[in-house]
Design a protein around this motif. Structure first.
Motif, PDB file in Angstrom:
ATOM      1  N   ASP A  23       0.955  -1.197   0.079  1.00 47.22           N
ATOM      2  CA  ASP A  23       0.235   0.097   0.090  1.00 47.22           C
ATOM      3  C   ASP A  23       0.862   1.136   0.005  1.00 47.22           C
ATOM      4  N   LEU A  24       0.337   2.458  -0.291  1.00 42.62           N
ATOM      5  CA  LEU A  24       1.176   3.912  -0.544  1.00 42.62           C
ATOM      6  C   LEU A  24       2.030   4.106   0.736  1.00 42.62           C
ATOM      7  N   GLN A  53       1.731   1.520 -13.843  1.00 47.71           N
ATOM      8  CA  GLN A  53       1.356   1.510 -12.461  1.00 47.71           C
ATOM      9  C   GLN A  53       2.437   2.774 -11.722  1.00 47.71           C
ATOM     10  N   ARG A  96       2.937   3.120  -8.574  1.00 51.27           N
ATOM     11  CA  ARG A  96       3.938   2.623  -7.578  1.00 51.27           C
ATOM     12  C   ARG A  96       5.212   2.090  -8.366  1.00 51.27           C
ATOM     13  N   THR A 127      -3.709   4.553  -7.900  1.00 57.27           N
ATOM     14  CA  THR A 127      -2.409   3.656  -7.947  1.00 57.27           C
ATOM     15  C   THR A 127      -2.142   3.476  -9.764  1.00 57.27           C
TER      16      THR A 127
END
Length: 348
Positions: free
Chosen positions: A123-124, A174, A176, A225
């Motif tokens: 998760d972020l 993506q 991330r 995301t």
């Protein structure tokens, strides 16, 4: 997660990094790195999602490998020299092994393969810790032992990281993974100048932490995301979308934003050291990175109505995230260029 467990894990993260900061003995530094790794593993796996568990497993295996190599290399060095002190690194084989292990820990190319995959599974907020706090301890060890490393090896690692970080980030969908390759490229900028001006490495690290924190917290607030969901956020939060685009341009090193300062100083230092070719390659690699940040900005700001987007428009849900840290990091990530003269005074 239970708040007491969370407090214990976060304090262990702080303890591990502080222990490594304060150590001049290889065993103590190794212990700090191990505490750091063991403290973040439960944070990474807390959602019990298969992707999170896979990312945690990959991260644990790479970090354990790096820690084992550091222990082996420092033991070898102690066996040959009779000292565990970091300042006495006279054995070339041990020195090279330690640099390789620390490069693996922070995700420098060509030991970067775990970084995008691991970050994609988190998760972020945990990704933010991994991209910023977890880099501090290994980078401190690299800075402390920089004089023992082969200059050509450091230059090669720096150039490869900036080129691969820029090149591989071009076709990502993506966010991330984009931030993971951004992290790899920034690490390359820090390593390339380490042998000439370690204070510039620290400045670049500080600016990188500010900009990356602002980027992750913005994406967390927008609950996005993927690149295609960026196209729908303008109508949802125009002000935050504008600052998000500026933060990405700051990460790319575009003047007059904060991210331009460390790149400017580093290129200036490389030119001063009579390395025009290296400086040119670094500047061109920065342009490659800037392209994928511009691609994200285009998606955010130039694909608004009446254009048709393929992604589903998200619900405008109320967020529980505190906005003060985001505001502080955003202001610093965008507006610190005017303090450049003060920085020149500090680092010269």
């Amino acid at each position: 997660m239970n708040p007491y467990v969370l407090a214990t894990l976060l304090s262990s993260l702080g303890l591990g990094t502080t222990l490594t900061f304060a150590s001049s003995h290889w065993l103590l530094a190794w212990m700090g790195l191990e505490i750091n790794t063991l403290a973040i593993v439960p944070l990474m796996a807390q959602h019990h999602h298969p992707r999170a568990v896979e990312a945690t497993t990959k991260y644990f295996l790479t970090q354990a490998t790096a820690a084992a190599v550091i222990l082996f290399a420092s033991t070898t060095n102690a066996w040959i020299t009779g000292e565990w002190n970091m300042t006495n690194m006279s054995n070339p084989a041990a020195t090279t092994m330690i640099l390789a292990a620390l490069a693996l820990k922070i995700g420098l190319a060509p030991m970067h393969f775990w970084m995008p995959e691991v970050l994609q599974g988190l998760d972020l907020l945990t990704g933010l810790i991994l991209s910023t706090w977890q880099k501090l301890a290994p980078l401190t060890l690299i800075i402390q032992t920089a004089q023992a490393f082969d200059p050509l090896l450091l230059t090669t690692l720096g150039l490869m990281s900036t080129l691969i970080g820029g090149w591989r980030g071009l076709n990502q969908t993506q966010l991330r993974k984009v931030l993971a390759y951004s992290s790899i490229a920034h690490m390359g900028w820090m390593i390339i100048v380490l042998q000439y001006a370690p204070q510039l490495t620290l400045l670049a690290l500080f600016m990188y932490v500010l900009m990356t924190s602002a980027a992750f917290l913005t994406l967390k607030l927008l609950s996005t995301t993927k690149v295609n969901t960026l196209a729908t956020i303008w109508s949802k939060n125009p002000v935050l979308t504008t600052t998000a685009a500026l933060i990405l341009l700051s990460l790319g090193g575009l003047p007059p934003l904060t991210g331009f300062m460390p790149k400017w100083f580093i290129l200036q230092e490389l030119a001063k050291q009579d390395l025009p070719l290296t400086a040119t390659v670094m500047a061109l690699a920065a342009l490659i990175s800037l392209y994928f940040y511009l691609r994200l900005c285009y998606t955010m700001t130039l694909t608004i109505s009446p254009n048709i987007t393929t992604s589903i428009t998200p619900w405008r849900t109320q967020t529980t995230q505190a906005s003060l840290p985001l505001a502080l990091f955003t202001v610093m990530a965008l507006g610190l260029l005017p303090i450049t003269p003060a920085m020149i005074m500090l680092i010269s």
